[in-house]
Design an enzyme around this catalytic site. Structure first.
Site, PDB file in Angstrom:
ATOM      1  N   CYS A   1      -7.860  -1.401   5.064  1.00  0.00           N
ATOM      2  CA  CYS A   1      -6.776  -1.659   6.007  1.00  0.00           C
ATOM      3  C   CYS A   1      -7.300  -1.451   7.423  1.00  0.00           C
ATOM      4  CB  CYS A   1      -5.599  -0.724   5.768  1.00  0.00           C
ATOM      5  SG  CYS A   1      -4.312  -0.932   7.033  1.00  0.00           S
TER       6      CYS A   1
ATOM      7  N   ALA B   1       0.842  -1.195   0.000  1.00  0.00           N
ATOM      8  CA  ALA B   1       0.000   0.000   0.000  1.00  0.00           C
ATOM      9  C   ALA B   1       0.878   1.246   0.000  1.00  0.00           C
ATOM     10  CB  ALA B   1      -0.901   0.001   1.221  1.00  0.00           C
TER      11      ALA B   1
END
Lengths: 300, 359
Positions: free
Chosen positions: B141, B57
């Site tokens: 997340c 990410a």
């Protein structure tokens, strides 16, 4: 396996202690016997010894084992899938003639307990992470090196002392344990170094911390350390203004050992700021003075 | 079994796929966060063993992530709470992607942010890189205070973000959904309506462990994301549940560790799959599965892996999907002409004769 046979006092965050208390499931992530890959081999257990109730030495062999440098670690798959993640273990010796690897670890959880129960002839899946090791070129032949080890941290220093000694380096080793029953590695280390033994309670060697007798006047071209965090903090403070190369081998809770998961990062001082370095990939050996420990007294 | 790790693998006609404008050599790719940006694995084997590379990410500015401990072992899995540590999109675009592009594998960049603006800024910055083939929007997340799962937990917020990102992105947008919701179908449909080109199902499941001696959580972040085989049945059920309700491709992810798992996800309706935590147990897991799959396809009596796509669903679901998917028959089935057309399309794209529809 000629070592003193008692347990070794633990470092705060043991590499072997990454497993939480309980596990109920036995499913594993991959077949327990997978074919070999360049850095992953199915080795054979050729020896196993218990140096103390919780200190175990495992001897593994494989004809194609890659060379290992002092300070590097290996990542072992725990058989039968009870422990999900691999376990990073210290290399206490590697013989490049017989391709034999000696690992010393403490049994603290399901993974290391299972690993301590293997028998000669058993097969163990070993991953050899592309980590760094102790820089040894920095000391010329005939030069001097000092080794400082505490508890389980003595394990990788056994291999380092041998390797330095082979290069013609005079090695002085200071190793410390909680008490006499926890001492191991003394005889093996004595073959390659002048050894000074310390225990916290004075039951063997000198009484006190392994760093107590270390003077900044000590002659050496490099200092190598592995042990619990307070030992590193004391060493850092003692040699704060000493410009000589000093190296610390760290352990950390990790998952991948490849350098991608970023579980094992430690704060390191670099370029005027604090950055994260991965113990598995950037380490496990770091310049001692670059490390930043929690609770450590800050100085300008 | 011997694998030529450092040689480019031969073609995988039985596993190849064309979706999102990308000619995937096969249907497997790493899951974000378990493969870094690929550089470390390039030392272990030729990255062309991957169908695509999915990066860690990436946020607008560099992030140091959470404190440690960041991982804890669990039964058949692990918890992580890394906290999106990454070097920031500028470094990724200027330094990392050009290097990784040289490995010759399609790159999908996972994008994260604290708020809508940050997601959009990252996507804009990625537009400047010729190496990005798709982005995967991380709205799931569980380990950051702001952003992340907050967007994925609410269908309206997820759709709004998807829409904004779609407006900016020059490449297809995959949205990675969280399992930590009441109704994943609602979120899936909302982001599809907002323009998502594909869905990744699922991100990690929120969990925690407690050190009973210290009387505190093992993780610095208290909770973390559970991954590994422990969540495989959860992931599989989410793929299965969402499949009848969307027409965009589903990328199945969650606890996949072997060739049989891959097949299960394909049967549930995943066109592509991601392998995550299994990399920590066996860094060579993708090449090993790719090497093993043809043998398994033989045993299952199919030529191409997509003959199994969605086949765990009742016939009426499959028929409805056929109608819904105007873009192309999702189910190639045993019909050889469909396979040939697919292969021809694949070859044309690879040869550069046809441009990607998103360009």
């Amino acid at each position: 396996m000629d070592e003193a046979d008692r347990a070794v006092k633990g470092e705060g965050e043991s590499m072997n202690a990454m497993n939480p208390p309980e596990r109920s499931d036995t499913a594993s992530a991959a077949p327990s016997c997978v074919p070999d890959a360049p850095r992953m081999l199915t080795t054979t257990v050729v020896g196993m010894a218990r140096h103390a109730p919780t200190i175990v030495e495992l001897v593994l062999a494989h004809p194609a084992m890659p060379d290992l440098q002092p300070g590097q670690f290996v990542h072992l798959r725990v058989p039968e899938g009870e422990a999900f993640l691999r376990r990073p273990l210290s290399v206490a010796d590697y013989d490049d003639g017989t391709h034999t690897l000696r690992l010393i670890f403490r049994t603290v959880g399901v993974g290391t307990k299972r690993l301590s129960a293997v028998r000669p002839g058993d097969r163990l899946d070993v991953f050899f992470p592309p980590s760094g090791g102790f820089p040894m070129d920095i000391v010329p032949s005939g030069g001097r090196a000092v080794i400082v080890g505490g508890g389980l941290g003595v394990a990788p220093l056994l291999y380092l002392a041998k390797a330095l000694n082979l290069r013609g380096v005079r090695v002085r080793a200071r190793i410390g344990f909680a008490a006499v029953e926890e001492v191991y590695g003394l005889e093996r280390l004595s073959a390659h170094a002048e050894v000074e033994l310390w225990t916290d309670d004075g039951s063997a060697g000198r009484r006190g911390r392994v760093t107590d007798g270390l003077s900044p006047e000590e002659p050496f071209q490099a200092l190598y350390a592995c042990g619990p965090e307070p030992m590193f903090v004391a060493l850092k403070a003692r040699f704060r203004h000493d410009g000589r190369p000093m190296f610390a081998a760290l352990e950390a809770r990790m998952a991948c050992a490849v350098g991608v998961c970023r579980a094992c990062v430690v704060p390191v001082r670099a370029d005027g700021g604090i950055v994260h370095r991965r113990v598995c990939r950037d380490g496990p050996v770091f310049p001692l003075q670059s490390l930043v420990f929690p609770g450590e007294e800050e100085w300008a | 079994m011997s694998i030529a790790w450092f040689d480019p693998p031969r073609a995988h006609p039985r596993l190849q796929h064309h979706a999102l404008g990308i000619a995937f050599r096969h249907v497997l790719m790493p899951a974000s966060g378990t493969y870094g940006y690929g550089e470390e694995f390039a030392g272990l084997y030729d990255l062309r063993w991957l169908g695509a590379l999915v990066t860690k990410a990436t946020t607008q500015t560099p992030r140091l992530g959470n404190g440690t401990p960041r991982v804890a072992e669990t039964p058949s899995g692990m918890l992580n709470a890394i906290g999106l540590e990454n070097p920031g999109v500028e470094v990724v675009v200027e330094r990392i992607l050009p290097t990784v592009a040289a490995y010759g594998v399609p790159i999908i960049v996972n994008v994260a942010g604290s708020d809508e603006d940050e997601y959009v800024e990252v996507v804009r910055a990625l537009n400047a890189s010729p190496h990005v083939r798709a982005i995967e929007l991380n709205i799931s997340c569980p380990n950051v205070k702001a952003g992340g799962m907050h967007f994925g937990a609410d269908a309206t917020a997820a759709a709004r973000l998807t829409e904004k990102v779609k407006r900016e992105s020059r490449v297809p947008v995959i949205v990675k959904l969280s399992p930590n919701v009441t109704d994943i179908v609602e979120v899936a449909r909302a982001v599809e309506r907002a323009g998502a080109d594909a869905l990744s199902l699922i991100n990690t499941v929120v969990g925690m462990t407690i050190d009973i001696r210290l009387r505190r959580p093992h993780l610095w972040n208290t909770t973390g994301g559970l991954s590994g085989p422990a969540i495989r049945p959860i992931a599989l059920s989410h793929v299965y549940r969402v499949y009848p309700h969307v027409s965009v491709p589903i990328i199945g992810v969650g606890g996949i560790a072997g060739a049989e798992d891959v097949i299960a996800f394909i049967l549930a309706g995943a066109e592509l799959v991601q392998i995550g935590t299994a990399h920590f147990v066996d860094p060579y897991v993708i090449p090993r599965i790719v090497h093993r799959l043809p043998e398994l396809l033989d045993a299952l009596g199919v030529e191409h892996i997509h003959e199994l796509l969605g086949r765990a669903h009742p016939d009426e679901v499959l028929e409805a999907k056929q109608v819904k998917n105007g873009r192309r028959a999702v189910l190639s089935g045993p019909d050889q002409s469909a396979d040939k057309a697919h292969a021809a399309e694949h070859a044309a794209v690879r040869a550069g004769e046809r441009t990607r529809s998103w360009d």
